[in-house]
Design a protein around this motif. Structure first.
Motif, PDB file in Angstrom:
ATOM      1  N   GLY A  68       0.738  -1.193  -0.109  1.00 49.25           N
ATOM      2  CA  GLY A  68      -0.102   0.007  -0.102  1.00 49.25           C
ATOM      3  C   GLY A  68       0.984   1.081   0.113  1.00 49.25           C
ATOM      4  O   GLY A  68       0.387   2.274   0.049  1.00 49.25           O
ATOM      5  N   SER A  69       2.260   1.014   0.029  1.00 46.63           N
ATOM      6  CA  SER A  69       3.245   2.246  -0.418  1.00 46.63           C
ATOM      7  C   SER A  69       3.228   2.611  -1.847  1.00 46.63           C
ATOM      8  O   SER A  69       4.367   2.310  -2.350  1.00 46.63           O
ATOM      9  N   TYR A  70       2.312   3.481  -2.143  1.00 46.92           N
ATOM     10  CA  TYR A  70       2.252   3.716  -3.678  1.00 46.92           C
ATOM     11  C   TYR A  70       3.206   4.813  -4.085  1.00 46.92           C
ATOM     12  O   TYR A  70       3.736   4.464  -5.128  1.00 46.92           O
ATOM     13  N   ALA A  71       3.280   5.589  -3.311  1.00 50.91           N
ATOM     14  CA  ALA A  71       4.611   6.552  -3.457  1.00 50.91           C
ATOM     15  C   ALA A  71       6.119   5.840  -3.565  1.00 50.91           C
ATOM     16  O   ALA A  71       6.707   6.021  -4.757  1.00 50.91           O
ATOM     17  N   ALA A  72       6.326   4.908  -2.707  1.00 51.83           N
ATOM     18  CA  ALA A  72       7.347   4.092  -2.724  1.00 51.83           C
ATOM     19  C   ALA A  72       7.660   3.240  -4.119  1.00 51.83           C
ATOM     20  O   ALA A  72       8.323   3.042  -4.724  1.00 51.83           O
ATOM     21  N   ALA A  73       6.297   2.517  -4.494  1.00 50.88           N
ATOM     22  CA  ALA A  73       6.151   1.787  -5.489  1.00 50.88           C
ATOM     23  C   ALA A  73       6.492   2.543  -6.687  1.00 50.88           C
ATOM     24  O   ALA A  73       7.385   2.033  -7.685  1.00 50.88           O
TER      25      ALA A  73
END
Length: 171
Positions: A105-110
């Motif tokens: 759920g860490s979309y920015a890191a992804a």
């Protein structure tokens, strides 16, 4: 003084104190020499004024400095700009880490990892697809649309191309 007859702690203190005194005297001597050297460099009287005037004239005659001087290379490797060469193994590694962050759920890191994957392998269509999906999760619709279009231009026959075309409103 005979050190052999003194108890060990006292003998130790005498030795350490003597060492500190020698170190301090050396530092004072160096400081005095440095001050003497600085004072000896200063011109006095009329000679000083003439030297200052000569320096000012040289500055006036000197050509103006360049407007855009070349910057020295960055010494800190972490701040230096990263250079990318074709490396599909590194791209796959970045993709795997990006998938981990996406599932977490860490979309920015992804998104950062998918961007890295596309830099290591600019023809990595799956990385562009996952990046576009991540942009959608981050509600960056314009970037998602642009990335989906790059994906379709790269892999028009991909198994998920029809799904992406439907999202974009294409036939």
């Amino acid at each position: 003084m005979i050190h052999g007859r003194l108890p060990d702690p006292i003998r130790y203190n005498l030795i350490v104190t003597r060492g500190h005194l020698m170190t301090m005297s050396r530092l004072l001597l160096l400081a005095a020499l440095a001050m003497a050297g600085i004072a000896g460099d200063r011109p006095e009287g009329k000679d000083a004024k003439q030297q200052e005037q000569a320096k000012e004239k040289e500055k006036e005659k000197a050509p103006p400095p360049e407007l855009t001087p070349e910057e020295p290379p960055e010494e800190d490797a972490s701040l230096a700009e990263k250079e990318y060469a074709f490396n599909p193994l590194q791209a796959q590694k970045e993709m795997t880490v990006g998938n981990f962050y996406y599932k977490k759920g860490s979309y920015a890191a992804a998104a950062l990892r998918y961007v890295e994957a596309t830099r290591w392998n600019p023809a990595f269509a799956d990385a562009f697809l996952r990046l576009a999906e991540t942009y959608e999760k981050l509600e960056r619709r314009d970037k998602a649309r642009e990335t989906y279009q790059q994906f379709l231009a790269m892999a028009p026959d991909h198994k998920r191309a029809a799904e992406v075309k439907k999202k974009l409103g294409q036939k």
